[in-house]
Write a protein that holds these residues in place. Structure first.
Motif, PDB file in Angstrom:
ATOM      1  N   GLN A 174      15.806   6.316   8.552  1.00 35.14           N
ATOM      2  CA  GLN A 174      15.843   7.645   9.165  1.00 35.14           C
ATOM      3  C   GLN A 174      14.517   8.034   9.829  1.00 35.14           C
ATOM      4  O   GLN A 174      14.056   9.162   9.732  1.00 35.14           O
ATOM      5  CB  GLN A 174      16.246   8.695   8.130  1.00 35.14           C
ATOM      6  N   GLY A 175      13.891   7.065  10.483  1.00 34.99           N
ATOM      7  CA  GLY A 175      12.662   7.341  11.215  1.00 34.99           C
ATOM      8  C   GLY A 175      11.408   7.426  10.371  1.00 34.99           C
ATOM      9  O   GLY A 175      10.325   7.704  10.893  1.00 34.99           O
ATOM     10  N   LYS A 176      11.505   7.161   9.091  1.00 35.90           N
ATOM     11  CA  LYS A 176      10.336   7.218   8.220  1.00 35.90           C
ATOM     12  C   LYS A 176       9.707   5.831   8.103  1.00 35.90           C
ATOM     13  O   LYS A 176      10.310   4.818   8.451  1.00 35.90           O
ATOM     14  CB  LYS A 176      10.722   7.742   6.830  1.00 35.90           C
ATOM     15  N   TYR A 177       8.485   5.785   7.609  1.00 33.44           N
ATOM     16  CA  TYR A 177       7.794   4.510   7.452  1.00 33.44           C
ATOM     17  C   TYR A 177       6.729   4.634   6.369  1.00 33.44           C
ATOM     18  O   TYR A 177       6.245   5.736   6.079  1.00 33.44           O
ATOM     19  CB  TYR A 177       7.152   4.067   8.766  1.00 33.44           C
ATOM     20  N   ALA A 178       6.395   3.496   5.783  1.00 33.64           N
ATOM     21  CA  ALA A 178       5.288   3.445   4.828  1.00 33.64           C
ATOM     22  C   ALA A 178       4.022   3.173   5.619  1.00 33.64           C
ATOM     23  O   ALA A 178       3.937   2.164   6.311  1.00 33.64           O
ATOM     24  CB  ALA A 178       5.521   2.345   3.801  1.00 33.64           C
ATOM     25  N   PRO A 179       3.018   4.052   5.569  1.00 27.80           N
ATOM     26  CA  PRO A 179       1.841   3.896   6.418  1.00 27.80           C
ATOM     27  C   PRO A 179       0.933   2.750   5.991  1.00 27.80           C
ATOM     28  O   PRO A 179       0.979   2.282   4.846  1.00 27.80           O
ATOM     29  CB  PRO A 179       1.126   5.242   6.265  1.00 27.80           C
ATOM     30  N   ASN A 180       0.132   2.301   6.928  1.00 28.48           N
ATOM     31  CA  ASN A 180      -0.903   1.316   6.658  1.00 28.48           C
ATOM     32  C   ASN A 180      -1.959   1.944   5.743  1.00 28.48           C
ATOM     33  O   ASN A 180      -2.383   3.077   5.970  1.00 28.48           O
ATOM     34  CB  ASN A 180      -1.527   0.874   7.986  1.00 28.48           C
ATOM     35  N   LEU A 181      -2.387   1.204   4.736  1.00 26.69           N
ATOM     36  CA  LEU A 181      -3.347   1.743   3.766  1.00 26.69           C
ATOM     37  C   LEU A 181      -4.799   1.409   4.105  1.00 26.69           C
ATOM     38  O   LEU A 181      -5.701   1.799   3.357  1.00 26.69           O
ATOM     39  CB  LEU A 181      -3.030   1.196   2.367  1.00 26.69           C
ATOM     40  N   ASN A 182      -5.033   0.711   5.209  1.00 23.68           N
ATOM     41  CA  ASN A 182      -6.391   0.274   5.514  1.00 23.68           C
ATOM     42  C   ASN A 182      -7.333   1.439   5.807  1.00 23.68           C
ATOM     43  O   ASN A 182      -8.547   1.323   5.634  1.00 23.68           O
ATOM     44  CB  ASN A 182      -6.387  -0.689   6.701  1.00 23.68           C
ATOM     45  N   GLN A 183      -6.804   2.567   6.283  1.00 24.51           N
ATOM     46  CA  GLN A 183      -7.657   3.717   6.594  1.00 24.51           C
ATOM     47  C   GLN A 183      -7.805   4.673   5.420  1.00 24.51           C
ATOM     48  O   GLN A 183      -8.631   5.586   5.470  1.00 24.51           O
ATOM     49  CB  GLN A 183      -7.081   4.475   7.788  1.00 24.51           C
ATOM     50  N   ALA A 184      -7.017   4.490   4.391  1.00 22.94           N
ATOM     51  CA  ALA A 184      -7.018   5.425   3.268  1.00 22.94           C
ATOM     52  C   ALA A 184      -8.249   5.213   2.381  1.00 22.94           C
ATOM     53  O   ALA A 184      -8.613   4.077   2.067  1.00 22.94           O
ATOM     54  CB  ALA A 184      -5.746   5.267   2.442  1.00 22.94           C
ATOM     55  N   THR A 185      -8.866   6.309   1.980  1.00 26.62           N
ATOM     56  CA  THR A 185      -9.990   6.233   1.050  1.00 26.62           C
ATOM     57  C   THR A 185      -9.455   6.068  -0.377  1.00 26.62           C
ATOM     58  O   THR A 185      -8.280   6.340  -0.645  1.00 26.62           O
ATOM     59  CB  THR A 185     -10.835   7.510   1.128  1.00 26.62           C
ATOM     60  N   PRO A 186     -10.285   5.616  -1.324  1.00 26.56           N
ATOM     61  CA  PRO A 186      -9.834   5.519  -2.710  1.00 26.56           C
ATOM     62  C   PRO A 186      -9.267   6.836  -3.251  1.00 26.56           C
ATOM     63  O   PRO A 186      -8.269   6.840  -3.963  1.00 26.56           O
ATOM     64  CB  PRO A 186     -11.100   5.102  -3.460  1.00 26.56           C
ATOM     65  N   THR A 187      -9.901   7.962  -2.893  1.00 22.14           N
ATOM     66  CA  THR A 187      -9.397   9.261  -3.349  1.00 22.14           C
ATOM     67  C   THR A 187      -8.014   9.536  -2.783  1.00 22.14           C
ATOM     68  O   THR A 187      -7.112   9.998  -3.496  1.00 22.14           O
ATOM     69  CB  THR A 187     -10.359  10.382  -2.936  1.00 22.14           C
ATOM     70  N   GLN A 188      -7.795   9.254  -1.516  1.00 25.29           N
ATOM     71  CA  GLN A 188      -6.502   9.490  -0.889  1.00 25.29           C
ATOM     72  C   GLN A 188      -5.422   8.598  -1.485  1.00 25.29           C
ATOM     73  O   GLN A 188      -4.276   9.035  -1.661  1.00 25.29           O
ATOM     74  CB  GLN A 188      -6.609   9.268   0.618  1.00 25.29           C
ATOM     75  N   ILE A 189      -5.759   7.358  -1.820  1.00 19.77           N
ATOM     76  CA  ILE A 189      -4.783   6.466  -2.442  1.00 19.77           C
ATOM     77  C   ILE A 189      -4.365   7.020  -3.802  1.00 19.77           C
ATOM     78  O   ILE A 189      -3.177   7.046  -4.144  1.00 19.77           O
ATOM     79  CB  ILE A 189      -5.370   5.050  -2.591  1.00 19.77           C
ATOM     80  N   TYR A 190      -5.335   7.471  -4.589  1.00 20.64           N
ATOM     81  CA  TYR A 190      -5.036   8.047  -5.902  1.00 20.64           C
ATOM     82  C   TYR A 190      -4.163   9.288  -5.754  1.00 20.64           C
ATOM     83  O   TYR A 190      -3.168   9.463  -6.473  1.00 20.64           O
ATOM     84  CB  TYR A 190      -6.339   8.387  -6.622  1.00 20.64           C
ATOM     85  N   GLU A 191      -4.522  10.158  -4.814  1.00 23.95           N
ATOM     86  CA  GLU A 191      -3.768  11.398  -4.614  1.00 23.95           C
ATOM     87  C   GLU A 191      -2.344  11.123  -4.154  1.00 23.95           C
ATOM     88  O   GLU A 191      -1.409  11.831  -4.548  1.00 23.95           O
ATOM     89  CB  GLU A 191      -4.495  12.273  -3.596  1.00 23.95           C
ATOM     90  N   ALA A 192      -2.162  10.092  -3.326  1.00 28.89           N
ATOM     91  CA  ALA A 192      -0.813   9.747  -2.877  1.00 28.89           C
ATOM     92  C   ALA A 192       0.050   9.310  -4.057  1.00 28.89           C
ATOM     93  O   ALA A 192       1.228   9.685  -4.158  1.00 28.89           O
ATOM     94  CB  ALA A 192      -0.879   8.643  -1.831  1.00 28.89           C
ATOM     95  N   MET A 193      -0.514   8.519  -4.965  1.00 27.87           N
ATOM     96  CA  MET A 193       0.253   8.096  -6.144  1.00 27.87           C
ATOM     97  C   MET A 193       0.575   9.283  -7.044  1.00 27.87           C
ATOM     98  O   MET A 193       1.662   9.355  -7.626  1.00 27.87           O
ATOM     99  CB  MET A 193      -0.523   7.027  -6.912  1.00 27.87           C
ATOM    100  N   ALA A 194      -0.350  10.214  -7.151  1.00 27.50           N
ATOM    101  CA  ALA A 194      -0.168  11.346  -8.067  1.00 27.50           C
ATOM    102  C   ALA A 194       0.773  12.411  -7.513  1.00 27.50           C
ATOM    103  O   ALA A 194       1.413  13.133  -8.288  1.00 27.50           O
ATOM    104  CB  ALA A 194      -1.521  11.976  -8.397  1.00 27.50           C
ATOM    105  N   THR A 195       0.875  12.520  -6.184  1.00 29.12           N
ATOM    106  CA  THR A 195       1.645  13.619  -5.591  1.00 29.12           C
ATOM    107  C   THR A 195       2.909  13.177  -4.867  1.00 29.12           C
ATOM    108  O   THR A 195       3.786  13.986  -4.619  1.00 29.12           O
ATOM    109  CB  THR A 195       0.772  14.419  -4.609  1.00 29.12           C
ATOM    110  N   GLY A 196       2.991  11.902  -4.471  1.00 28.60           N
ATOM    111  CA  GLY A 196       4.194  11.425  -3.801  1.00 28.60           C
ATOM    112  C   GLY A 196       4.478  12.086  -2.468  1.00 28.60           C
ATOM    113  O   GLY A 196       5.507  12.744  -2.305  1.00 28.60           O
TER     114      GLY A 196
END
Length: 269
Positions: A174-196
């Motif tokens: 439905q037009g969605k995608y899993a983004p590339n993680l190469n630009q994500a900071t460690p804090t952003q990766i943690y926050e993505a797991m915690a907040t979905g």
């Protein structure tokens, strides 16, 4: 007194007393919760003043989509209970404020008025509305303190279906995608797991512990630094890209070889 005594002996009197007691307990609980929320916000932001400043910023920049009380509207979801971590993730990656809402809001440069201080203040205000995940500390997201080997196992078990083994991302429905993680900071990766965010599920601390999240961050940051000594990485997207390149290059080489062989035979005749 006789009338009061008669009411006390009425069959419904016990239910009336029970309802009154429950209402009293509810009011007392609400008073304690409301009194404790500023303290929670202060814990998330470090200053009680951030809540008031964040409320002002929210009303100017966010309320048009999320409502004056963050209750949500037809164009934006409720923010009650999402926590300061969700605010920090969405705003630090430039996804919010959204300039063109669609199936998925892409990562982009932060808006001109957005600064780390303003993100913290809006996060403190949202945290005060109903709690939720808070912004992790530096030690929680430090890759040097994680186990990249263990993180790789967890990443392959929970994340590669959408993000690819190297965090290169991939298409969803439905037009969605899993983004590339190469630009994500460690804090952003943690926050993505915690907040979905968006199509991503929530990995709370009972599903993946903070220590395991840190190990996954160590794996993700380690993989992005790896080289491709065997040749072109082709974006590390996987066999589809490799097959397409192999097919195009292979067919082109065969066509050129056929033309060359045919041309040689014509010259001999």
């Amino acid at each position: 007194m006789t009338r009061i005594t008669a009411w006390r002996r009425h069959p419904l009197a016990r239910y009336a007393v029970l309802i009154l007691a429950l209402a009293l307990v509810g009011m007392v609980y609400t008073a304690f919760v409301q009194a404790g929320r500023p303290a929670d916000a202060a814990l998330a932001s470090g200053k009680l003043d951030d809540v008031a400043a964040g409320k002002s910023l929210f009303e100017v920049h966010c309320a048009s989509c999320h409502g004056m009380n963050a209750q949500g509207t037809s164009t934006g979801p409720t923010l009650i209970g999402v926590g300061a971590a969700a605010v920090d993730f969405q705003m630090s990656t430039g996804r919010m404020p959204a300039s063109n809402p669609g199936a998925q809001v892409p990562r982009k440069p932060m808006a001109g008025w957005v600064t780390p201080d303003k993100i913290r203040q809006i996060g403190a205000f949202v945290q005060s509305l109903g709690g939720g995940p808070q912004v992790p500390g530096k030690e929680q997201v430090d890759p040097a303190l994680g186990d990249a080997g263990k993180g790789g196992e967890l990443f392959r078990a929970n994340c590669i279906q959408c993000h690819n083994w190297a965090g290169a991302g991939g298409a969803l429905t439905q037009g969605k995608y899993a983004p590339n993680l190469n630009q994500a900071t460690p804090t952003q990766i943690y926050e993505a797991m915690a907040t979905g965010p968006q199509a991503m599920p929530v990995f709370n601390d009972t599903t993946i512990t903070p220590e395991e999240k840190r190990s996954m961050i160590a794996y993700i940051t380690q993989v992005r630094e790896q080289k491709d000594p065997g040749g072109f990485g082709l974006g590390r997207i996987g066999p589809v890209t490799e097959g397409l390149v192999g097919w195009v290059v292979g067919i082109t080489a065969l066509v050129l070889a056929s033309i060359w062989i045919t041309a040689k035979k014509r010259q001999k005749s």
